[in-house]
Design an enzyme around this catalytic site. Sequence first.
Site, PDB file in Angstrom:
ATOM      1  N   ASP A 189     103.591  89.175  15.941  1.00  0.00           N
ATOM      2  CA  ASP A 189     104.145  90.084  16.929  1.00  0.00           C
ATOM      3  C   ASP A 189     103.045  90.788  17.717  1.00  0.00           C
ATOM      4  O   ASP A 189     102.089  91.315  17.142  1.00  0.00           O
ATOM      5  CB  ASP A 189     105.016  91.126  16.215  1.00  0.00           C
ATOM      6  N   GLU A 196     102.677  86.329  20.144  1.00  0.00           N
ATOM      7  CA  GLU A 196     103.185  87.032  21.308  1.00  0.00           C
ATOM      8  C   GLU A 196     102.015  87.815  21.863  1.00  0.00           C
ATOM      9  O   GLU A 196     101.412  88.610  21.138  1.00  0.00           O
ATOM     10  CB  GLU A 196     104.318  87.984  20.928  1.00  0.00           C
TER      11      GLU A 196
END
Length: 610
Positions: A274, A309
């Site tokens: 993330d 990401e």
Amino acid sequence: MNIMIPQEPRVVRRDQPMKFGTQFTATGVRFRVWAPYSNGVALKIYDLDITVPMNSQPRDWYEVEIEGAQAGMRYRYVLEDGTEVPDPVSRFQPEDAHGPSEIIDPHQFEWTDIGWPGRPWEEQIIYELHVGTFTREGTFRGVIDKLDYLVELGITAIELLPVAEFPGKWNWGYDVAQLFAPDSSYGRPEDLKALVNAAHEKGLSVFLDVVYNHFGPKGNYLSVYTPLTTDKHETPWGPAINFDADGASVIREYVFASARYWLNEYHFDGLRFDAVHEIHDNGPRHLLQDLAEQIRSSTDGRHIHLMVENSDNEASWLKRREDTTPWLYDAQWSDDIHHAMHNALTGESAWYYADFDGRIDLLGRALAEGFSWQGEYMEHEGRKKGEASAFLPPTAFVSYAQNHDQAGNRPFGERINHLIPADRVRLWAAIYLLSPHIPMLFMGEEWAPKQPFLFFSDVGEDLADDIRQSRKDELKNFPEDMDRGDPPDPMARSTFESSKLVWSDLEKDEHAKSLVHYRQLLALRKEEIIPRLADIGGNAGRFELLAKRVLKVEWTLGDESVLTLIANLSDEPFSGAKISGADQLWLEGSASKDTIGAWSAVFTLDRAGS
């Protein structure tokens, strides 16, 4: 005469040795914790009704072995001031994040996926799902019941939103409190292992979304007795995790150990990291480099895939070797492809779509090269962003029509089928499922569900007002929603429940037709696209604008075949497309030899040697 002797299925037991936490010994269990801010630590085992001091070890470690300690017993560490804290590497928190930890014997689970090799990256067709809302049960076991459906759909991999322990009963998973314990609201560790095992037996890879850029606002106690964060860097959640200041070496090891643990003890096939742009490290070796290298050297040789990401569009993390395999990370989620396509199909120009408004050229560049922004100045973000990316293969980018963020960060949680007509949804699906990037569906997308996917959190009433206000503040990014009133309360159970898929809707014609469309596209991808992706190199894509809103993209695939997309993203037919000359793979909308209809797309394939 041949005699068949029935045999029990072969099984294997797995664990990931770690320098901290619990480890079974011949007579009991050894406990080990690092606590540089405490001058003493004791161990409290509730089932044995004992509290014993732990032995001080060099470099601020504490350790003790307890004879008679067994799996299933619950314990906490007690700091010198009497504060009781869960094990920071707890394998299970049966009473939520603040409760005692449970001793888990990883060898009690019998794996039957012996010899599972994983799948090559180019074969991945990913299905992102949130365990709590994917089924009515909202559990790991509930997901198992849907695996056959996913196989029939054409999926080859599932990606779980974060499942690590979070405070409360419902959450997206990004308010992580523990890095090693699957959240008790979804089931026990053996339930998650059963899910991975069952998926492998059906030929499905399983990826896990992990959060190493921050901890949630509650439930993690490392900052009480370790230098968990540093003021050297700031993140949207406050001071950054300490990866480059005093004491960082052990904090880094927590992250390395967590990644190894999920891949080896739980046998996941890869991880999605993330928001790595919020992992700050000015040390001699960036955490992301060490992390990928450690992972790739500590697994058992099967296919392991790592996704990031990264809002900074740093192509350097995705570099390939001469044989086209990744040095560090396999791919990045391509928000550029998504944002450019979303603007083109919906006309929305607020929020992060502002920098893509009316820029079909940015869509072409993203489809051909992965990133739209490769160092240029973005007015909406107020900065130069990105690195050159054309040298990367298309498979270095994950493409999607929606994901948990793109729906859930909207105040009212609309999915793409709530925003545009069905024919445009079909158009987007065709473009991203047949392009040579790695496609990712968001749970339920394939049958156009009526349910939204909202933001929800059960982090506690003391933080509820702040969270509610932040959701109201999001409305400024969606001026068209200003007159709809307040968004659903993120702290309410009803908000969580309303995000659950209603599987009985599949029996209705409108949903069944959408499902057939996706199944056909995925079958075609498996037949014609995937076999040509192995060894696909960089500089494979190129694009041109045939008109203001008509786009042509070509990709040279791994076998030297040329895949061509012509898309008309306007309200008027376009003449001069020159569609003939190669085998037509798929037509979405309408087209003739030289004319492509409004809101239409056609894929053709010029096969190598033909």
